[in-house]
Design a protein around this motif. Structure first.
Motif, PDB file in Angstrom:
ATOM      1  N   ALA A  99      -3.066  17.488 -23.330  1.00 29.70           N
ATOM      2  CA  ALA A  99      -2.994  16.167 -23.636  1.00 29.70           C
ATOM      3  C   ALA A  99      -2.031  15.350 -23.182  1.00 29.70           C
ATOM      4  CB  ALA A  99      -3.291  16.243 -25.234  1.00 29.70           C
ATOM      5  N   ALA A 100      -0.898  16.015 -23.016  1.00 31.80           N
ATOM      6  CA  ALA A 100       0.313  15.520 -22.782  1.00 31.80           C
ATOM      7  C   ALA A 100       0.368  14.883 -21.213  1.00 31.80           C
ATOM      8  CB  ALA A 100       1.736  16.096 -22.718  1.00 31.80           C
ATOM      9  N   CYS A 101      -0.024  15.769 -20.385  1.00 30.45           N
ATOM     10  CA  CYS A 101      -0.409  15.318 -18.929  1.00 30.45           C
ATOM     11  C   CYS A 101      -1.498  14.504 -18.584  1.00 30.45           C
ATOM     12  CB  CYS A 101      -0.648  16.952 -18.252  1.00 30.45           C
ATOM     13  SG  CYS A 101      -0.999  16.407 -16.355  1.00 30.45           S
ATOM     14  N   GLU A 102      -2.761  14.427 -19.290  1.00 30.79           N
ATOM     15  CA  GLU A 102      -3.631  13.510 -19.198  1.00 30.79           C
ATOM     16  C   GLU A 102      -3.276  12.488 -19.674  1.00 30.79           C
ATOM     17  OE1 GLU A 102      -6.372  14.162 -17.522  1.00 30.79           O
ATOM     18  OE2 GLU A 102      -5.946  16.008 -17.172  1.00 30.79           O
ATOM     19  N   LYS A 103      -2.553  12.061 -20.766  1.00 31.45           N
ATOM     20  CA  LYS A 103      -2.341  10.585 -21.379  1.00 31.45           C
ATOM     21  C   LYS A 103      -1.057  10.197 -20.448  1.00 31.45           C
ATOM     22  CE  LYS A 103      -3.867  11.379 -26.193  1.00 31.45           C
ATOM     23  NZ  LYS A 103      -4.718  10.341 -25.845  1.00 31.45           N
ATOM     24  N   LEU A 104      -0.189  10.792 -19.912  1.00 31.38           N
ATOM     25  CA  LEU A 104       0.939  10.402 -19.059  1.00 31.38           C
ATOM     26  C   LEU A 104       0.391  10.013 -17.947  1.00 31.38           C
ATOM     27  CD1 LEU A 104       3.779   9.756 -18.793  1.00 31.38           C
ATOM     28  CD2 LEU A 104       4.141  12.098 -17.810  1.00 31.38           C
ATOM     29  N   THR A 105      -0.446  10.707 -17.177  1.00 31.45           N
ATOM     30  CA  THR A 105      -1.266  10.133 -16.087  1.00 31.45           C
ATOM     31  C   THR A 105      -1.867   9.013 -16.216  1.00 31.45           C
ATOM     32  OG1 THR A 105      -1.563  12.666 -15.359  1.00 31.45           O
ATOM     33  CG2 THR A 105      -2.844  10.988 -14.187  1.00 31.45           C
ATOM     34  N   ALA A 106      -2.596   8.764 -17.199  1.00 36.07           N
ATOM     35  CA  ALA A 106      -3.324   7.572 -17.610  1.00 36.07           C
ATOM     36  C   ALA A 106      -2.489   6.143 -17.591  1.00 36.07           C
ATOM     37  CB  ALA A 106      -4.239   7.649 -18.842  1.00 36.07           C
ATOM     38  N   ILE A 107      -1.241   6.493 -18.025  1.00 37.65           N
ATOM     39  CA  ILE A 107      -0.453   5.531 -18.156  1.00 37.65           C
ATOM     40  C   ILE A 107       0.194   5.238 -16.807  1.00 37.65           C
ATOM     41  CG2 ILE A 107       1.904   4.806 -18.900  1.00 37.65           C
ATOM     42  CD1 ILE A 107       1.752   6.402 -21.633  1.00 37.65           C
ATOM     43  N   LEU A 108       0.395   5.989 -16.021  1.00 36.63           N
ATOM     44  CA  LEU A 108       0.934   5.976 -14.739  1.00 36.63           C
ATOM     45  C   LEU A 108       0.185   5.405 -13.584  1.00 36.63           C
ATOM     46  CD1 LEU A 108       3.194   9.057 -14.384  1.00 36.63           C
ATOM     47  CD2 LEU A 108       4.114   7.084 -15.010  1.00 36.63           C
ATOM     48  N   LEU A 109      -1.092   5.872 -13.743  1.00 39.54           N
ATOM     49  CA  LEU A 109      -2.219   5.400 -12.785  1.00 39.54           C
ATOM     50  C   LEU A 109      -3.364   4.298 -13.460  1.00 39.54           C
ATOM     51  CD1 LEU A 109      -2.914   8.816 -11.124  1.00 39.54           C
ATOM     52  CD2 LEU A 109      -1.229   7.099 -10.487  1.00 39.54           C
ATOM     53  N   SER A 110      -2.666   3.481 -14.168  1.00 40.72           N
ATOM     54  CA  SER A 110      -3.686   2.771 -14.577  1.00 40.72           C
ATOM     55  C   SER A 110      -3.957   1.691 -13.719  1.00 40.72           C
ATOM     56  CB  SER A 110      -2.929   2.046 -15.971  1.00 40.72           C
ATOM     57  OG  SER A 110      -1.848   1.124 -15.619  1.00 40.72           O
ATOM     58  N   THR A 111      -5.219   1.016 -13.977  1.00 43.25           N
ATOM     59  CA  THR A 111      -5.501  -0.079 -12.695  1.00 43.25           C
ATOM     60  C   THR A 111      -4.657  -1.076 -12.631  1.00 43.25           C
ATOM     61  OG1 THR A 111      -7.756   0.697 -13.460  1.00 43.25           O
ATOM     62  CG2 THR A 111      -7.650  -1.257 -12.040  1.00 43.25           C
ATOM     63  N   ARG A 112      -4.326  -1.937 -13.749  1.00 49.37           N
ATOM     64  CA  ARG A 112      -3.524  -2.781 -13.647  1.00 49.37           C
ATOM     65  C   ARG A 112      -2.168  -2.535 -12.898  1.00 49.37           C
ATOM     66  NH1 ARG A 112      -0.562  -6.553 -18.376  1.00 49.37           N
ATOM     67  NH2 ARG A 112       0.332  -7.824 -16.961  1.00 49.37           N
ATOM     68  N   LEU A 113      -1.613  -1.349 -13.421  1.00 48.63           N
ATOM     69  CA  LEU A 113      -0.321  -1.087 -13.104  1.00 48.63           C
ATOM     70  C   LEU A 113      -0.220  -1.056 -11.536  1.00 48.63           C
ATOM     71  CD1 LEU A 113       2.729  -0.444 -13.459  1.00 48.63           C
ATOM     72  CD2 LEU A 113       2.193   1.944 -14.080  1.00 48.63           C
ATOM     73  N   LEU A 114      -1.498  -0.154 -10.923  1.00 43.91           N
ATOM     74  CA  LEU A 114      -1.477   0.046  -9.595  1.00 43.91           C
ATOM     75  C   LEU A 114      -1.742  -1.193  -8.718  1.00 43.91           C
ATOM     76  CD1 LEU A 114      -3.558   3.366  -9.424  1.00 43.91           C
ATOM     77  CD2 LEU A 114      -1.101   3.234  -9.156  1.00 43.91           C
TER      78      LEU A 114
ATOM     79  N   GLU B 155       0.956  -1.084   0.078  1.00 40.38           N
ATOM     80  CA  GLU B 155       0.060   0.286   0.097  1.00 40.38           C
ATOM     81  C   GLU B 155       0.760   1.252  -0.011  1.00 40.38           C
ATOM     82  OE1 GLU B 155      -0.312  -2.429   2.024  1.00 40.38           O
ATOM     83  OE2 GLU B 155      -2.381  -3.394   1.639  1.00 40.38           O
ATOM     84  N   GLU B 156       2.040   1.131   0.837  1.00 37.58           N
ATOM     85  CA  GLU B 156       2.876   2.340   0.821  1.00 37.58           C
ATOM     86  C   GLU B 156       3.668   2.496  -0.629  1.00 37.58           C
ATOM     87  OE1 GLU B 156       6.640   4.130   3.257  1.00 37.58           O
ATOM     88  OE2 GLU B 156       5.795   2.321   3.764  1.00 37.58           O
ATOM     89  N   VAL B 157       4.007   1.552  -1.427  1.00 34.48           N
ATOM     90  CA  VAL B 157       4.402   1.880  -2.552  1.00 34.48           C
ATOM     91  C   VAL B 157       3.381   2.248  -3.567  1.00 34.48           C
ATOM     92  CG1 VAL B 157       5.149   0.281  -4.671  1.00 34.48           C
ATOM     93  CG2 VAL B 157       5.908  -0.528  -2.464  1.00 34.48           C
ATOM     94  N   VAL B 158       2.167   1.895  -3.483  1.00 33.99           N
ATOM     95  CA  VAL B 158       1.276   2.413  -4.510  1.00 33.99           C
ATOM     96  C   VAL B 158       1.207   4.063  -4.084  1.00 33.99           C
ATOM     97  CG1 VAL B 158      -1.325   2.470  -5.057  1.00 33.99           C
ATOM     98  CG2 VAL B 158      -0.163   0.301  -4.840  1.00 33.99           C
ATOM     99  N   ALA B 159       1.116   4.097  -2.890  1.00 37.59           N
ATOM    100  CA  ALA B 159       0.903   5.645  -2.274  1.00 37.59           C
ATOM    101  C   ALA B 159       2.148   6.647  -2.765  1.00 37.59           C
ATOM    102  CB  ALA B 159       0.917   5.789  -0.934  1.00 37.59           C
TER     103      ALA B 159
END
Length: 494
Positions: free
Chosen positions: A330-345, A284-288
């Protein structure tokens, strides 16, 4: 002539060799040592072996001279040349071309294949099993065992013939097991990794290894197997693979118009991944900590998470300031979608906090020296080359970091193509002698126990398409004749 007939008693593979011009050598036999008159000279060449028959028609003196001893009726130089090519991971084709250009007598490709199949493969296989048993005993004695596993395919994409799964003891960075899987054993190349993983795990546990944790990539088949059947082993995901996956997605995004700024964050984000994994006490701390990077790229350093409420770094000013991404672009939104994708988290919760499989990746890259991907090998040939590389890796795993006379550590810098101009630093750090000794002192004298161990390898059926014979019965014979010494469709021997 036997190898024990050498004057100084040294085994033939330890004696220093010299390059001698033929005309200079023949000068020694032109005159009779008894009457000093001219002699009749005849030569016999068997690979690297030269036999000179010297006879004098005047005083009936006769003598036969050999350039090297025989080992069990095999010229010692021929056998050692074959062994030197294979044991060092060299290419017979390149070595033979070099000898031809240097006008040096060598051996034929047929001779190389014969000695390789009959003597060298049994030697390598026997030595690897001896070393593996020693490694397993050391691993068991070391306490809790944490292994790392990954597969290497012999060709890219989904057309691989072989998949080699490597298990490494991550405490010592030594290869403890290698499993070779042929694609037709499991149906297709996509299933080879799970099969290799299960076989390696089963073998090690059968030999008494109690495994506490395993670090692998996020292969779906392995995830399911560990989740459903192996609750007793902690399964971690490798940060290196996760970072590489994120980096690739960022590279693709950075090529889009008006999103080039994304590429500037790649190195920092991957470093943040490693930091999040190594400094956290729970998943949980890693995810945070990882989720905070989505705010950080927008110059926001206070987060709505009790486990990681604020960034730990000091305010970035002057040259420390970054190319912050503007919110809602667009750059911020698309990068955020990559970093916070459900599977990755979800997978971040199982990221390895201490051990990585980067050493296995290094091992796989070095395999190209012993088993290039543009060469097709027989099953036995590929397996023995993998065993050779494992012994090479294990021998260098514990070497002391090279240093200068002043005691400063030395490094070499390499610029890799895939890093696009970036560099890597490497530490500057013989199983071959042991293999040579086993070959010349034991294998050539009594091949049976070594061949029996090699024969226990379950070699799968040749990989080929079935076709119908004139009698309408399926023909499963290989499209190309294959033996253990064949390396069909290739430029090299194996």
């Amino acid at each position: 002539m036997d190898c024990t007939s050498i004057a100084d008693g040294l085994p033939p593979h330890t004696v220093t060799k010299y390059i001698v011009n033929e005309d200079m050598l023949m000068e020694l036999f032109k005159k009779c040592p008894v009457c000093t008159r001219s002699c009749i000279i005849s030569r016999t060449v068997i690979g690297t072996l030269l036999q000179v028959n010297q006879s004098c028609p005047h005083c009936e003196y006769a003598h036969q001279w050999s350039s090297q001893p025989m080992v069990n009726n095999i010229p010692a130089g021929n056998l050692q040349l074959c062994a030197a090519v294979l044991f060092t991971g060299s290419s017979f084709v390149k070595i033979s071309k070099f000898l031809e250009a240097f006008k040096t007598q060598g051996i034929s490709e047929t001779t190389f294949h014969k000695h390789q199949a009959n003597l060298l493969f049994p030697t390598i296989n026997w030595m690897w099993h001896q070393n593996q048993d020693d490694l397993i005993r050391e691993t068991i004695a070391g306490g809790d065992v944490t292994l790392g596993g990954d597969m290497r395919a012999d060709s890219p994409r989904h057309s691989a013939k072989y998949g080699s799964y490597t298990m490494m003891d991550l405490k010592t960075n030594k290869v403890i097991d290698i499993q070779l899987v042929q694609s037709n054993e499991v149906g297709n190349s996509c299933r080879m990794e799970k099969e290799g993983f299960q076989c390696s795990l089963s073998l090690l546990e059968h030999k008494g290894v109690t495994i506490k944790a395993i670090v692998t990539d996020r292969h779906p088949g392995i995830q399911k197997y560990m989740r459903e059947q192996r609750h007793d082993i902690t399964h971690y995901f490798d940060p290196w693979h996760m970072g590489k996956g994120i980096g690739k997605k960022m590279d693709v995004l950075a090529k889009v118009r008006r999103m080039q700024d994304v590429g500037l964050w790649k190195k920092s984000i991957v470093n943040h991944l490693y930091w999040s994994a190594s400094t956290s006490a729970s998943g949980e701390e890693v995810v945070a900590k990882w989720s905070s990077v989505a705010n950080h790229i927008q110059n926001v350093h206070i987060h709505d998470n009790t486990l990681f409420p604020t960034s730990l770094h000091q305010p970035l000013v002057g040259e420390q300031a970054r190319q912050w991404l503007k919110p809602s672009t667009a750059a911020c939104e698309k990068l955020t979608a990559i970093l916070l994708s459900t599977r990755l988290l979800k997978d971040m919760e199982k990221i390895s906090p201490q051990y990585h499989t980067s050493q296995i990746e290094c091992f796989h890259s070095f395999i190209l020296k012993f088993a290039p991907k543009n060469v097709v090998f027989s099953y036995t040939g590929m397996l023995c080359r993998l065993q050779l590389m494992a012994m090479h890796c294990n021998e260098n795993a514990t070497r002391v970091h090279s240093s200068t006379t002043a005691g400063e550590l030395r490094y070499s810098i390499t610029y890799l193509k895939y890093k696009h101009g970036d560099f890597m630093m490497h530490q500057l750090k013989s199983y071959i002698d042991a293999l040579m000794e086993l070959l010349f002192h034991n294998v050539v004298e009594d091949l049976r126990p070594y061949q029996e161990l090699l024969d226990k390898i379950p070699v799968p059926e040749p990989l080929c398409a079935q076709f119908t014979r004139p009698d309408n019965k399926p023909d499963t014979s290989p499209a190309f004749p294959r033996t253990d010494t064949d390396e069909f469709l290739s430029m090299d021997g194996g």
